[in-house]
Structure formats: C-alpha cells, structure tokens
Scaffold this motif. Structure first.
Motif, PDB file in Angstrom:
ATOM      1  N   HIS A  67       0.815  -1.216   0.000  1.00 13.11           N
ATOM      2  CA  HIS A  67       0.000   0.000   0.000  1.00 13.11           C
ATOM      3  C   HIS A  67       0.850   1.268   0.000  1.00 13.11           C
ATOM      4  O   HIS A  67       0.431   2.281  -0.559  1.00 13.11           O
ATOM      5  CB  HIS A  67      -1.002  -0.050   1.138  1.00 13.11           C
ATOM      6  N   ASP A  70       1.458   2.273  -3.429  1.00 13.62           N
ATOM      7  CA  ASP A  70       0.222   2.564  -4.163  1.00 13.62           C
ATOM      8  C   ASP A  70      -0.157   1.459  -5.146  1.00 13.62           C
ATOM      9  O   ASP A  70      -0.725   1.728  -6.207  1.00 13.62           O
ATOM     10  CB  ASP A  70       0.300   3.910  -4.888  1.00 13.62           C
ATOM     11  N   LEU A  71       0.162   0.216  -4.789  1.00 15.73           N
ATOM     12  CA  LEU A  71      -0.292  -0.920  -5.582  1.00 15.73           C
ATOM     13  C   LEU A  71      -1.631  -1.357  -5.009  1.00 15.73           C
ATOM     14  O   LEU A  71      -1.897  -1.183  -3.821  1.00 15.73           O
ATOM     15  CB  LEU A  71       0.740  -2.053  -5.510  1.00 15.73           C
ATOM     16  N   ASP A  72      -2.479  -1.920  -5.835  1.00 17.86           N
ATOM     17  CA  ASP A  72      -3.831  -2.241  -5.367  1.00 17.86           C
ATOM     18  C   ASP A  72      -4.276  -3.643  -5.777  1.00 17.86           C
ATOM     19  O   ASP A  72      -5.371  -3.809  -6.313  1.00 17.86           O
ATOM     20  CB  ASP A  72      -4.817  -1.198  -5.877  1.00 17.86           C
ATOM     21  N   ARG A  74      -5.776  -7.366  -5.003  1.00 23.06           N
ATOM     22  CA  ARG A  74      -6.614  -7.964  -3.968  1.00 23.06           C
ATOM     23  C   ARG A  74      -5.686  -8.873  -3.157  1.00 23.06           C
ATOM     24  O   ARG A  74      -4.831  -9.567  -3.724  1.00 23.06           O
ATOM     25  CB  ARG A  74      -7.747  -8.788  -4.569  1.00 23.06           C
ATOM     26  N   SER A  91      -5.429  -3.913   5.715  1.00 21.43           N
ATOM     27  CA  SER A  91      -6.027  -3.701   4.387  1.00 21.43           C
ATOM     28  C   SER A  91      -5.884  -4.937   3.507  1.00 21.43           C
ATOM     29  O   SER A  91      -5.152  -4.934   2.527  1.00 21.43           O
ATOM     30  CB  SER A  91      -5.394  -2.478   3.720  1.00 21.43           C
ATOM     31  N   ASP A  93      -8.369  -8.358   1.778  1.00 21.00           N
ATOM     32  CA  ASP A  93      -9.734  -8.620   1.310  1.00 21.00           C
ATOM     33  C   ASP A  93     -10.324  -9.918   1.832  1.00 21.00           C
ATOM     34  O   ASP A  93     -11.545 -10.058   1.881  1.00 21.00           O
ATOM     35  CB  ASP A  93      -9.737  -8.651  -0.221  1.00 21.00           C
ATOM     36  N   GLU A 116     -12.749  -6.982  -8.857  1.00 23.30           N
ATOM     37  CA  GLU A 116     -12.091  -5.974  -9.680  1.00 23.30           C
ATOM     38  C   GLU A 116     -13.079  -5.219 -10.565  1.00 23.30           C
ATOM     39  O   GLU A 116     -12.801  -4.101 -10.993  1.00 23.30           O
ATOM     40  CB  GLU A 116     -11.000  -6.607 -10.548  1.00 23.30           C
ATOM     41  N   SER A 120     -14.643   0.881  -5.555  1.00 22.86           N
ATOM     42  CA  SER A 120     -13.963   0.626  -4.294  1.00 22.86           C
ATOM     43  C   SER A 120     -14.933   0.435  -3.130  1.00 22.86           C
ATOM     44  O   SER A 120     -14.636  -0.317  -2.203  1.00 22.86           O
ATOM     45  CB  SER A 120     -12.970   1.737  -3.984  1.00 22.86           C
ATOM     46  N   ARG A 123     -15.842  -3.171  -2.979  1.00 26.20           N
ATOM     47  CA  ARG A 123     -14.668  -3.943  -2.535  1.00 26.20           C
ATOM     48  C   ARG A 123     -14.440  -3.746  -1.045  1.00 26.20           C
ATOM     49  O   ARG A 123     -14.120  -4.688  -0.326  1.00 26.20           O
ATOM     50  CB  ARG A 123     -13.436  -3.543  -3.347  1.00 26.20           C
ATOM     51  N   ASP A 124     -14.634  -2.519  -0.568  1.00 21.69           N
ATOM     52  CA  ASP A 124     -14.487  -2.252   0.865  1.00 21.69           C
ATOM     53  C   ASP A 124     -15.538  -3.015   1.667  1.00 21.69           C
ATOM     54  O   ASP A 124     -15.240  -3.571   2.727  1.00 21.69           O
ATOM     55  CB  ASP A 124     -14.613  -0.759   1.154  1.00 21.69           C
TER      56      ASP A 124
END
Length: 186
Positions: A67, A70-72, A74, A91, A93, A116, A120, A123-124
C-alpha cells in the motif's frame, strides 16, 4: 491476463499452492519470504496470497509495503495465525486460516478477481464483511461485544451500506461473494 503472487516462508507450501493454481490462472508467481515478495510485486499482480507470520519481513509488513507503493492487488491472508481484532485495521480482502484446500484457494482467488469489476465501495464492503465473518467465527459473543475494533467495523459497514444502498453487513462472506458473482454473470 491474471497474475497471482503466492507468498509463504515455507517453500513446500508455496510449491503446493503453485501447483494447485497454475492450471487456473495465466501467471502464478511465487515468493518464499516477505522481502522476495516486495521485490516481486508490481502493478501487474492481481491477487496476492500472503502468509502473515514470516521471519525477517512479516506478511503484515508486506501488506504495508504494497500500500505504501500505491499498488492495489486484492490480498488474501493465508495463514496459521488465528485472527484477532487487529485484522479490522489491516487492508486485506480475505482471511483464510491454514490448512486450506485447493477448492478454497481457487474459490478465494476467483472471488477476489470478481471484485475488480466493482468500485472501491463494494470492494471495501466485501473486505469488511469478510473480517466480520472471520471474527464472528473465531470470537465469542462476549469478546465481540467488548471489542471497540469490532464495533467500529460494524459502524463502517453500516456507513458503507447506507452509501451504496447494499446491505453487505447482513450477508455472510459466502453469500456476499455469491451476490458479487451473480452480478458479474449478468
């Protein structure tokens, strides 16, 4: 192309998961430690299966590193560490407690990939619903009632439910995941 990164400090576990997943996904990468995982992860990784307890660089530190960059992807924690209330602020999933089976691993990766497609907020909701389900499975009602972290998780789920108009907090992990899959199939 789907890329899955498997991270565990036990080479036999990494190899087993790799064999299970190599026929299911385009690119299965493997790392046998936290630093190796940080070196291997980039913007092309879709899903990370991450052990939590590793020497030198822990799974928690890898998660923070992902994080910070700034990679995202799952992330599913796949670990022998029994969950505690500290997972609320992490953080990830999904949370799987070892030992896991091939069907559980494939199902989890598929669920995470299906997320995906969504904004967001959904996903959250999924991640929070997962944490809620894990905690409700592992903790007693008294422990849940006394936990400030758990109460904050419920409040955040309620806020997201109101914001999106969905009620993920009322769904179990499996039924929420099934609802997401149904949306994907439409």
């Amino acid at each position: 192309m789907t890329t899955v990164l498997i991270v565990d400090d036990e080479p036999n576990v990494v190899e087993a998961y790799g064999l299970w997943l190599e026929d299911e996904y385009d690119d299965v990468r493997m790392a046998t430690g936290g630093q190796e995982a940080l070196d291997a992860i980039d913007g092309t990784v879709d899903v990370v299966l991450l052990d939590r307890r590793m020497p030198e660089v822990s799974g928690d530190e890898v998660l923070a590193g992902i994080h910070e960059r700034d990679l995202d992807p799952r992330v599913a924690m796949v670990t022998a560490v029994d969950p505690d209330f500290d997972i609320v602020d992490m953080s990830f999933d999904a949370y799987l407690t070892k030992p896991v089976t091939k069907p559980d691993l494939v199902k989890t990766v598929d669920q995470l990939l299906s997320l995906e497609e969504y904004e967001s907020g959904v996903r959250d909701q999924f991640a929070l619903a997962e944490k809620r389900a894990v905690l409700e499975t592992e903790m007693t009602e008294a422990e849940l009632a006394e936990s400030e972290e758990y109460q904050e998780l419920l409040e955040e789920l309620d806020r997201l439910d109101a914001e999106t108009g969905d009620s993920a907090s009322e769904l179990s992990h499996d039924s929420f995941a099934a609802a997401v899959r149904d949306l994907v199939d439409e």
